[in-house]
Design an enzyme around this catalytic site. Structure first.
Site, mmCIF file in Angstrom:
data_model
loop_
_atom_site.group_PDB
_atom_site.id
_atom_site.type_symbol
_atom_site.label_atom_id
_atom_site.label_comp_id
_atom_site.label_asym_id
_atom_site.label_seq_id
_atom_site.Cartn_x
_atom_site.Cartn_y
_atom_site.Cartn_z
ATOM 1 N N ALA A 66 0.847 -1.198 0.000
ATOM 2 C CA ALA A 66 0.000 0.000 0.000
ATOM 3 C C ALA A 66 0.875 1.237 0.000
ATOM 4 C CB ALA A 66 -0.890 -0.010 1.234
ATOM 5 N N GLY A 110 1.018 -5.184 1.063
ATOM 6 C CA GLY A 110 -0.152 -5.403 0.194
ATOM 7 C C GLY A 110 0.228 -6.045 -1.128
ATOM 8 N N GLU A 113 0.263 -9.625 -0.440
ATOM 9 C CA GLU A 113 -1.134 -10.068 -0.275
ATOM 10 C C GLU A 113 -1.837 -10.179 -1.624
ATOM 11 O OE1 GLU A 113 -1.883 -6.947 2.675
ATOM 12 O OE2 GLU A 113 -2.470 -8.529 4.059
ATOM 13 N N GLU A 133 4.601 -5.010 7.509
ATOM 14 C CA GLU A 133 3.714 -4.041 8.174
ATOM 15 C C GLU A 133 4.067 -3.851 9.642
ATOM 16 O OE1 GLU A 133 2.754 -6.544 6.229
ATOM 17 O OE2 GLU A 133 1.197 -5.895 4.833
HETATM 18 N N1 DAK Z 1 4.491 3.403 -0.255
HETATM 19 C C1 DAK Z 1 4.886 4.587 -0.800
HETATM 20 N N2 DAK Z 1 6.106 4.776 -1.361
HETATM 21 C C2 DAK Z 1 6.959 3.743 -1.379
HETATM 22 C C3 DAK Z 1 6.610 2.478 -0.833
HETATM 23 C C4 DAK Z 1 5.302 2.329 -0.252
HETATM 24 N N3 DAK Z 1 4.869 1.154 0.243
HETATM 25 N N4 DAK Z 1 7.673 1.647 -0.978
HETATM 26 C C5 DAK Z 1 8.624 2.366 -1.622
HETATM 27 N N5 DAK Z 1 8.197 3.624 -1.866
HETATM 28 C C6 DAK Z 1 8.916 4.714 -2.525
HETATM 29 C C7 DAK Z 1 9.999 5.296 -1.596
HETATM 30 O O1 DAK Z 1 9.426 6.255 -0.735
HETATM 31 C C8 DAK Z 1 10.964 5.899 -2.615
HETATM 32 O O2 DAK Z 1 10.419 7.113 -3.070
HETATM 33 P P1 DAK Z 1 11.351 8.447 -3.173
HETATM 34 O O3 DAK Z 1 11.949 8.627 -1.825
HETATM 35 O O4 DAK Z 1 12.360 8.084 -4.238
HETATM 36 O O5 DAK Z 1 10.410 9.513 -3.602
HETATM 37 C C9 DAK Z 1 10.885 4.919 -3.785
HETATM 38 O O6 DAK Z 1 9.656 4.226 -3.639
HETATM 39 C C10 DAK Z 1 12.007 3.904 -3.767
HETATM 40 O O7 DAK Z 1 12.000 3.250 -2.515
HETATM 41 P P2 DAK Z 1 13.320 3.078 -1.610
HETATM 42 O O8 DAK Z 1 14.274 4.189 -1.848
HETATM 43 O O9 DAK Z 1 12.874 2.820 -0.218
HETATM 44 O O10 DAK Z 1 13.923 1.737 -2.272
HETATM 45 P P3 DAK Z 1 14.879 0.683 -1.602
HETATM 46 O O11 DAK Z 1 15.316 -0.207 -2.729
HETATM 47 O O12 DAK Z 1 15.946 1.343 -0.778
HETATM 48 O O13 DAK Z 1 13.975 -0.166 -0.600
HETATM 49 C C11 DAK Z 1 11.998 -1.401 0.085
HETATM 50 C C12 DAK Z 1 12.966 -0.993 -1.079
HETATM 51 C C13 DAK Z 1 10.840 -2.195 -0.535
HETATM 52 C C14 DAK Z 1 12.764 -2.247 1.071
HETATM 53 C C15 DAK Z 1 11.500 -0.103 0.762
HETATM 54 O O14 DAK Z 1 11.052 0.815 -0.239
HETATM 55 C C16 DAK Z 1 10.369 -0.375 1.724
HETATM 56 O O15 DAK Z 1 10.602 -0.863 2.819
HETATM 57 N N6 DAK Z 1 9.152 -0.003 1.320
HETATM 58 C C17 DAK Z 1 7.984 -0.121 2.173
HETATM 59 C C18 DAK Z 1 7.525 -1.553 2.231
HETATM 60 C C19 DAK Z 1 6.321 -1.712 3.159
HETATM 61 O O16 DAK Z 1 6.443 -1.433 4.360
HETATM 62 N N7 DAK Z 1 5.223 -2.193 2.634
HETATM 63 C C20 DAK Z 1 4.009 -2.369 3.419
HETATM 64 C C21 DAK Z 1 3.132 -1.164 3.263
HETATM 65 S S1 DAK Z 1 1.672 -1.342 4.293
HETATM 66 C C22 DAK Z 1 -5.866 -2.448 3.981
HETATM 67 C C23 DAK Z 1 -5.371 -3.689 3.672
HETATM 68 C C24 DAK Z 1 -4.000 -3.834 3.398
HETATM 69 C C25 DAK Z 1 -3.157 -2.759 3.446
HETATM 70 C C26 DAK Z 1 -3.682 -1.509 3.732
HETATM 71 C C27 DAK Z 1 -5.026 -1.344 4.001
HETATM 72 N N8 DAK Z 1 -7.276 -2.303 4.296
HETATM 73 C C28 DAK Z 1 -8.138 -3.463 4.302
HETATM 74 C C29 DAK Z 1 -7.808 -1.040 4.669
HETATM 75 C C30 DAK Z 1 -1.745 -2.945 3.156
HETATM 76 C C31 DAK Z 1 -0.794 -2.262 3.821
HETATM 77 C C32 DAK Z 1 0.608 -2.246 3.352
HETATM 78 O O17 DAK Z 1 0.975 -2.803 2.322
#
Ligand code: DAK
Length: 259
Positions: A66, A110, A113, A133
């Site tokens: 997400a 997500g 998922e 998460e």
């Molecule tokens: N969201 C927004 N931007 C993201 C992102 C994300 N999930 N993941 C990466 N980016 C963006 C970064 O901010 C960066 O943008 P700039 O700074 O260049 O503007 C760009 O993508 C490149 O990312 P990184 O510089 O971080 O790249 P790295 O190779 O260093 O790292 C990484 C890759 C995948 C390890 C890292 O980006 C990371 O940890 N990303 C977040 C992963 C994460 O935590 N995912 C879970 C998100 S929560 C729901 C049901 C489900 C959900 C929600 C609601 N309902 C039923 C209501 C689901 C929730 C989730 O998925």
């Protein structure tokens, strides 16, 4: 002519519909617009009689989950009422055609998922899965704890969701998350090969098999076996089943018509 979208690309190759998530600068993070477009494209392919199987994939990465910037502004009520991730997650339960996820790079949160809600996963050697998460003070909310626990068992699901550790493709294969790991350059070729093979089978049998296997996760064994048996009897009455058996006896290839 395929519909034009902002954050995804759609393509058809013979009877296979391909949805490619395309926000590479954000690692294909799933914002509202992207998820709405994915839903629209999948629903379009589901209704299209010329499409038998779907593939979901992503540019460079599958998806980093997400969009955290967008999610950080959501109130719980907004998430409950408007979350496209919840809509998509429910929608995937009702898609009758097989959906294959073709994964390179990150498929986390997500994104993982979304992959788990598909029927099969082909991954490239660089693919990484995970439910990070926990590192945001959150938990999986679109099936991560449920589908993962059913797929890889309680202990491993606990480890993946409680540590947020990323799981490389090879380990994901060993855990049973992934059907096949292939070199990156062969990813789409392998996914298409699998999709086309399934597309060549009798369509009603394909639909019933998917339905019946999915039922195995929702019922007890006795009810599941009863459900399977009824679908089997129904299939026996189709033209395709008659053609399939006749072709076997006549030592020729069957011609299925989806009837
Ligand atoms: N969201 C927004 N931007 C993201 C992102 C994300 N999930 N993941 C990466 N980016 C963006 C970064 O901010 C960066 O943008 P700039 O700074 O260049 O503007 C760009 O993508 C490149 O990312 P990184 O510089 O971080 O790249 P790295 O190779 O260093 O790292 C990484 C890759 C995948 C390890 C890292 O980006 C990371 O940890 N990303 C977040 C992963 C994460 O935590 N995912 C879970 C998100 S929560 C729901 C049901 C489900 C959900 C929600 C609601 N309902 C039923 C209501 C689901 C929730 C989730 O998925």
């Amino acid at each position: 002519m395929e519909k034009k979208y902002e954050n995804i690309m759609v393509e058809r190759v013979e009877e296979v519909g391909i949805v490619k998530i395309n926000r590479p600068a954000q690692l294909n993070a799933l914002n509202k617009k992207t998820v709405e477009e994915i839903i629209d494209a999948i629903e379009g392919f589901e209704k299209d009689p010329g499409i038998k199987v779907m593939i979901i994939t992503g540019s460079n990465h599958f998806s980093a989950g997400a969009d955290i910037k967008e999610m950080s502004t959501l109130s719980p009520i907004e998430a409950l009422e408007k979350s496209p991730l919840a809509v998509w997650e429910k929608m995937m339960e009702n898609i009758k055609k097989p959906v294959i996820a073709a994964i390179q790079g990150y498929a986390v949160g997500g994104g993982c998922e979304l992959a788990l809600s598909c029927d099969m996963i082909i991954a490239s050697e660089d693919a990484m899965f995970g439910q990070p998460e926990i590192n945001l003070g959150l938990m999986p909310g679109a099936g991560g704890t449920q589908r993962l626990a059913r797929l890889i068992g309680k202990q491993k699901a606990m480890e993946v969701c409680l540590t947020g550790r990323f799981i490389p493709a090879k380990e994901a294969y060993e855990l049973g998350i992934v059907n096949k790991v292939v070199p990156k350059e062969l990813l789409m070729q392998e996914a298409l090969k699998l999709a086309k093979e399934i597309a060549s089978k009798a369509p009603i049998a394909v639909e019933f098999i998917k339905d019946s296997i999915r039922k195995a996760f929702e019922t007890n064994l006795k009810e599941g076996l009863e459900y399977e048996r009824r679908l089997f009897y129904l299939l026996l009455s189709t033209e395709d089943a008659k053609e399939g058996m006749k072709a076997f006896i006549e030592k020729r290839k069957p011609v299925f018509k989806g009837r």
